[in-house]
Design a protein around this motif. Structure first.
Motif, short mmCIF file in Angstrom:
data_model
loop_
_atom_site.label_atom_id
_atom_site.label_comp_id
_atom_site.label_asym_id
_atom_site.label_seq_id
_atom_site.Cartn_x
_atom_site.Cartn_y
_atom_site.Cartn_z
N PHE A 88 0.99 -1.21 -0.01
CA PHE A 88 0.09 0.00 0.03
C PHE A 88 0.91 1.19 0.06
O PHE A 88 0.60 2.16 -0.77
N VAL A 89 1.96 1.34 0.72
CA VAL A 89 2.80 2.51 0.93
C VAL A 89 3.67 2.70 -0.47
O VAL A 89 3.65 4.12 -0.76
N GLN A 90 3.99 1.50 -0.81
CA GLN A 90 4.75 1.70 -2.30
C GLN A 90 3.84 1.98 -3.30
O GLN A 90 4.42 2.52 -4.33
N THR A 96 -5.55 2.49 -2.74
CA THR A 96 -6.82 2.96 -3.33
C THR A 96 -7.82 1.93 -3.72
O THR A 96 -8.96 1.97 -3.35
N ALA A 97 -7.41 0.94 -4.28
CA ALA A 97 -8.22 -0.19 -4.78
C ALA A 97 -8.61 -0.97 -3.86
O ALA A 97 -9.93 -1.51 -3.68
N PHE A 99 -7.92 -0.97 -0.14
CA PHE A 99 -7.89 -0.68 1.25
C PHE A 99 -9.40 -0.43 1.78
O PHE A 99 -9.63 -0.96 2.96
N PRO A 100 -10.38 -0.10 0.90
CA PRO A 100 -11.63 -0.37 1.35
C PRO A 100 -12.13 -1.48 1.65
O PRO A 100 -13.05 -1.82 2.68
N TYR A 101 -11.74 -2.72 0.80
CA TYR A 101 -12.12 -3.94 1.07
C TYR A 101 -11.65 -4.56 2.56
O TYR A 101 -12.05 -5.61 3.21
N ALA A 102 -10.23 -4.15 2.86
CA ALA A 102 -9.77 -4.34 4.27
C ALA A 102 -10.80 -3.81 5.44
O ALA A 102 -10.78 -4.61 6.35
N ILE A 103 -11.25 -2.69 5.08
CA ILE A 103 -12.07 -2.22 5.95
C ILE A 103 -13.35 -3.03 6.21
O ILE A 103 -14.14 -3.08 7.30
#
Length: 268
Positions: A88-90, A96-97, A99-103
């Motif tokens: 994510f950081v790299q 953006t694609a 992270f919402p699914y991790a939430i």
């Protein structure tokens, strides 16, 4: 003199919680005896200890099952969370694609999706289903803390690395990961407890005797009104949770004690 003071501080940090625990047990035992409370309402500590000894074999076997699921879920959550955080950081587009699914995984109640996971995995693979559910619960704290830690690096140091021509891999290994280590360890401490909670909740949902972990022993004892055995299983679960927390705290101390303020100030 400073050495004596530190020794006394450490002694009381260990002794005071133990003294409080012993006092609570004495009050508990005295209240149950004085008010003649039925054992199926609140068993005395001595009766719980007797039940623990009488059912030691079955309870320890169940403890091993719960521990196995918890440790596997924690390791998968730690490795996967750190790896995905680095990605994510790299790469902002990936973050953006995905992270919402991790939430979404984090906020979705395990109880709601457990039956679906059991159907997909198969009722003959209950332990695998428990592992997946425990991993879902334990994954997000490692991911979010690692992302925060990797982004909290001093920008002056980052500019210095760029000035000297360090590659992205060198910057990651030699600057970002060491600087993010306290955040990663904090996330792992949270994840360790959540992995145990996730395993227990998943065992409750699995039900029907398919799981032989401590959670099923609690359900079984409750159905039979064997409340002392239920408390014995709860006691083992509490000990397991405490052991996980202190083991991870020890790892944190060993890795940070020589350089990080959170440990140096605490030692002082």
């Amino acid at each position: 003199m400073m050495t004596d003071s530190r020794f006394q501080t450490r002694f009381w940090r260990i002794a005071l919680p133990l003294l409080v625990g012993v006092a609570v047990l004495f009050v508990w035992q005295g209240a149950v005896t004085a008010f003649d409370v039925p054992s199926f309402v609140l068993p005395a500590p001595t009766l719980i200890a007797e039940s623990l000894v009488a059912n030691f074999g079955s309870l320890m076997g169940s403890l091993v099952v719960t521990l196995r699921v918890t440790v596997a879920a924690f390791l998968l959550a730690s490795v996967g969370g750190v790896a995905l955080a680095i990605l994510f950081v790299q790469n902002r587009a990936v973050e953006t694609a995905l992270f919402p699914y991790a939430i979404i995984l984090q906020v979705t109640p395990v109880v709601a999706i457990a039956p679906l996971i059991l159907i997909w995995v198969g009722f003959d693979q209950v332990e695998l289903a428990l592992l997946i559910l425990a991993w879902i619960v334990a994954f997000f704290p490692v991911l979010s803390n690692t992302v925060l830690g990797l982004r909290s690096v001093d920008h002056n140091l980052t500019d210095l690395f760029r000035l000297y021509g360090a590659s992205r891999l060198q910057t990651l290994i030699e600057l970002q990961l060491p600087a993010a280590l306290p955040y990663i360890l904090a996330g792992m401490k949270i994840s360790g407890g959540l992995a145990l909670i996730g395993a227990v909740v998943a065992e409750f949902v699995a039900g029907s005797g398919a799981s032989t972990g401590l959670a099923w022993r609690i359900v079984e004892a409750g159905n039979r009104l064997d409340i002392p055995k239920m408390f014995a299983a709860l006691f083992l679960l509490s000990l397991l949770g405490i052991a996980i927390f202190f083991l991870l705290s020890l790892v944190e101390y060993l890795l940070l004690r020589r350089w990080h303020e959170s440990v140096i100030r605490r030692e002082g």
